[in-house]
Write an enzyme that holds these catalytic residues in place. Structure first.
Site, PDB file in Angstrom:
ATOM      1  N   ARG A  27       0.774  -1.282  -0.006  1.00 62.01           N
ATOM      2  CA  ARG A  27      -0.064  -0.039   0.025  1.00 62.01           C
ATOM      3  C   ARG A  27       0.933   1.346   0.083  1.00 62.01           C
ATOM      4  O   ARG A  27       0.477   2.393   0.623  1.00 62.01           O
ATOM      5  CB  ARG A  27      -1.063  -0.159   1.141  1.00 62.01           C
ATOM      6  CG  ARG A  27      -2.506   0.627   0.704  1.00 62.01           C
ATOM      7  CD  ARG A  27      -3.175   0.510   2.093  1.00 62.01           C
ATOM      8  NE  ARG A  27      -3.617  -0.767   2.367  1.00 62.01           N
ATOM      9  CZ  ARG A  27      -4.100  -1.287   3.563  1.00 62.01           C
ATOM     10  NH1 ARG A  27      -3.672  -0.486   4.508  1.00 62.01           N
ATOM     11  NH2 ARG A  27      -4.690  -2.253   3.591  1.00 62.01           N
ATOM     12  N   ARG A  31      -3.335   6.742   1.124  1.00 61.91           N
ATOM     13  CA  ARG A  31      -3.915   7.592   1.818  1.00 61.91           C
ATOM     14  C   ARG A  31      -2.788   8.678   2.843  1.00 61.91           C
ATOM     15  O   ARG A  31      -3.082   9.650   3.188  1.00 61.91           O
ATOM     16  CB  ARG A  31      -5.104   7.601   2.893  1.00 61.91           C
ATOM     17  CG  ARG A  31      -6.176   7.252   2.012  1.00 61.91           C
ATOM     18  CD  ARG A  31      -7.447   6.830   2.789  1.00 61.91           C
ATOM     19  NE  ARG A  31      -7.008   5.317   3.319  1.00 61.91           N
ATOM     20  CZ  ARG A  31      -8.233   4.890   3.942  1.00 61.91           C
ATOM     21  NH1 ARG A  31      -9.331   5.523   4.336  1.00 61.91           N
ATOM     22  NH2 ARG A  31      -7.731   3.534   4.312  1.00 61.91           N
ATOM     23  N   ARG A  40      -6.758  11.592  -5.664  1.00 61.66           N
ATOM     24  CA  ARG A  40      -8.150  10.984  -5.345  1.00 61.66           C
ATOM     25  C   ARG A  40      -9.199  12.053  -5.403  1.00 61.66           C
ATOM     26  O   ARG A  40     -10.246  11.904  -6.008  1.00 61.66           O
ATOM     27  CB  ARG A  40      -8.066  10.383  -3.985  1.00 61.66           C
ATOM     28  CG  ARG A  40      -9.425   9.584  -3.775  1.00 61.66           C
ATOM     29  CD  ARG A  40      -9.410   8.817  -2.572  1.00 61.66           C
ATOM     30  NE  ARG A  40     -10.680   8.408  -2.232  1.00 61.66           N
ATOM     31  CZ  ARG A  40     -10.824   7.187  -1.226  1.00 61.66           C
ATOM     32  NH1 ARG A  40     -10.239   6.496  -0.888  1.00 61.66           N
ATOM     33  NH2 ARG A  40     -12.026   7.055  -1.028  1.00 61.66           N
ATOM     34  N   ASP A  77      -7.562  -2.442  -6.745  1.00 56.90           N
ATOM     35  CA  ASP A  77      -8.144  -2.778  -5.428  1.00 56.90           C
ATOM     36  C   ASP A  77      -8.266  -4.377  -5.940  1.00 56.90           C
ATOM     37  O   ASP A  77      -8.552  -4.676  -7.057  1.00 56.90           O
ATOM     38  CB  ASP A  77      -9.090  -2.290  -5.109  1.00 56.90           C
ATOM     39  CG  ASP A  77      -9.821  -2.414  -4.004  1.00 56.90           C
ATOM     40  OD1 ASP A  77     -10.687  -3.406  -3.861  1.00 56.90           O
ATOM     41  OD2 ASP A  77      -9.210  -1.808  -2.978  1.00 56.90           O
ATOM     42  N   TYR A 154     -15.852 -11.305   0.706  1.00 57.17           N
ATOM     43  CA  TYR A 154     -16.180 -10.103   0.382  1.00 57.17           C
ATOM     44  C   TYR A 154     -17.648 -10.345  -0.244  1.00 57.17           C
ATOM     45  O   TYR A 154     -18.728  -9.787  -0.008  1.00 57.17           O
ATOM     46  CB  TYR A 154     -15.440  -9.305  -0.390  1.00 57.17           C
ATOM     47  CG  TYR A 154     -14.269  -8.565   0.495  1.00 57.17           C
ATOM     48  CD1 TYR A 154     -14.451  -7.518   1.353  1.00 57.17           C
ATOM     49  CD2 TYR A 154     -12.793  -9.051   0.453  1.00 57.17           C
ATOM     50  CE1 TYR A 154     -13.458  -6.764   1.968  1.00 57.17           C
ATOM     51  CE2 TYR A 154     -11.932  -8.560   1.351  1.00 57.17           C
ATOM     52  CZ  TYR A 154     -12.150  -7.364   1.965  1.00 57.17           C
ATOM     53  OH  TYR A 154     -11.214  -7.073   2.790  1.00 57.17           O
TER      54      TYR A 154
END
Length: 354
Positions: A27, A31, A40, A77, A154
């Protein structure tokens, strides 16, 4: 294989000698970086960012511009594959991913398509091609996918952050139904990763985020076996491309993971590197495994933690330095720089030939 100027990562994954331990971060584009947050904002939302090849390239290269890393990793993702199967993926602020149409019975699973990577997932392939062109021959590019078991959690639960009751009920009450879903996901992920290689990926990683929630026999049946089939497919079609398997909380399974034919195992911080190396021997390289929370500590403590990880693996080839999971969004960017520079400064001592 295309010539790569800095092929330190690829050599380490093949357990070949290197001058220092290669380093990248799970990652690493995310962020915690202000430039990522700006990209973003331009996209409007997370999936719009993922579906924009130019912005994916921009984001992928941001940590490469900041830090002296040994690899870029595709910005995307793991849920792109189930999204392409038509489940209505959306990301909810402070909640994470949600599927509007979870799959919970044999009829729903039977109706699922296996997406074509160059049609339904063309935006990912275009991103890989765009990043490859921008990188040129400087660094290797890592492609990735979620493991079938992780994607299935998921899809059946309808989102993340669950106690896994829905999918475990399926596994225990109707295992043949779950195995049908896993078979479709195995086919989809195999094609997806093969297409990433054709588009320009130099190494591949399977993220098995939720394999660690399974008992040992269930792990082998529902998580490991699908990953082993994917590895076998990739070795048939792209034998030269290293494959990394990562099961979070998977330290109990290293020996059977190493038997899949993969090139490297990713480890989280709950497994000691020295013990892992003793268990798998020279069958695979090892990647990891600093707890990401160490990057919230003062610089001197980060450097000491890096030194302990390097010492734990010890001398010789076959180690890729990484975090034990994704970098935390609260991480000061300058603390990530401390980690990278510590690896660069301290690791050559472990690679000197006597």
């Amino acid at each position: 294989m295309r010539p790569i100027e800095n092929d330190r990562l690829l050599r380490a994954l093949r357990r070949e000698p290197v001058d220092r331990t290669p380093v990248w971060m799970m990652r690493q584009a995310g962020r915690y970086l202000p430039e990522y947050r700006a990209s973003r904002a331009k996209a409007g939302d997370f999936m719009s960012l993922c579906r924009n090849p130019e912005l994916c390239c921009e984001v992928t290269l941001q940590p490469i511009a900041r830090y002296d890393l040994d690899a870029a990793i595709l910005f995307s993702d793991i849920l792109t594959v189930p999204d392409a199967m038509g489940l209505g993926l959306r990301f909810v602020e402070h909640e994470g991913p949600v599927f509007d149409r979870p799959v919970r019975d044999a009829q729903a699973i039977e109706a699922l398509p296996v997406p074509d990577p160059e049609t339904e997932l063309r935006y990912v392939m275009d991103a890989v091609r765009t990043i490859r062109a921008a990188l040129g021959t400087r660094l290797p590019l890592i492609g990735f996918a979620g493991s079938p078991w992780t994607l299935a959690t998921y899809m059946v639960e309808g989102g993340g952050g669950s106690d896994f009751t829905q999918i475990k009920q399926m596994a225990y009450a109707a295992p043949e139904t779950l195995e049908h879903l896993l078979a479709k996901l195995t086919a989809a992920v195999s094609l997806y990763l093969e297409a990433q290689v054709r588009a320009g990926a130099d190494a591949l990683m399977l993220f098995d985020t939720w394999g660690g929630v399974l008992a040992p026999a269930d792990y082998r049946r529902f998580s490991l076996e699908p990953m082993a089939r994917i590895v076998a497919h990739l070795k048939r079609v792209a034998a030269q491309v290293p494959v990394i398997l990562f099961t979070k909380n998977g330290g109990a399974h290293l020996e059977v993971m190493a038997e899949t034919g993969c090139d490297a195992l990713g480890l989280d911080w709950t497994t000691d590197l020295a013990a892992a190396r003793a268990r798998v021997g020279d069958r695979v390289a090892l990647q990891g495994n600093l707890d990401p929370a160490w990057l919230l500590a003062p610089p001197a403590r980060i450097e000491a933690a890096v030194a302990r990880v390097l010492a734990s693996y010890g001398s010789g080839p076959g180690h890729v330095f990484n975090l034990g999971h994704g970098i935390l969004q609260q991480t000061p960017p300058e603390h990530a720089a401390v980690m990278v520079e510590a690896v660069r400064a301290l690791s050559p001592a472990y690679h000197r030939r006597s």
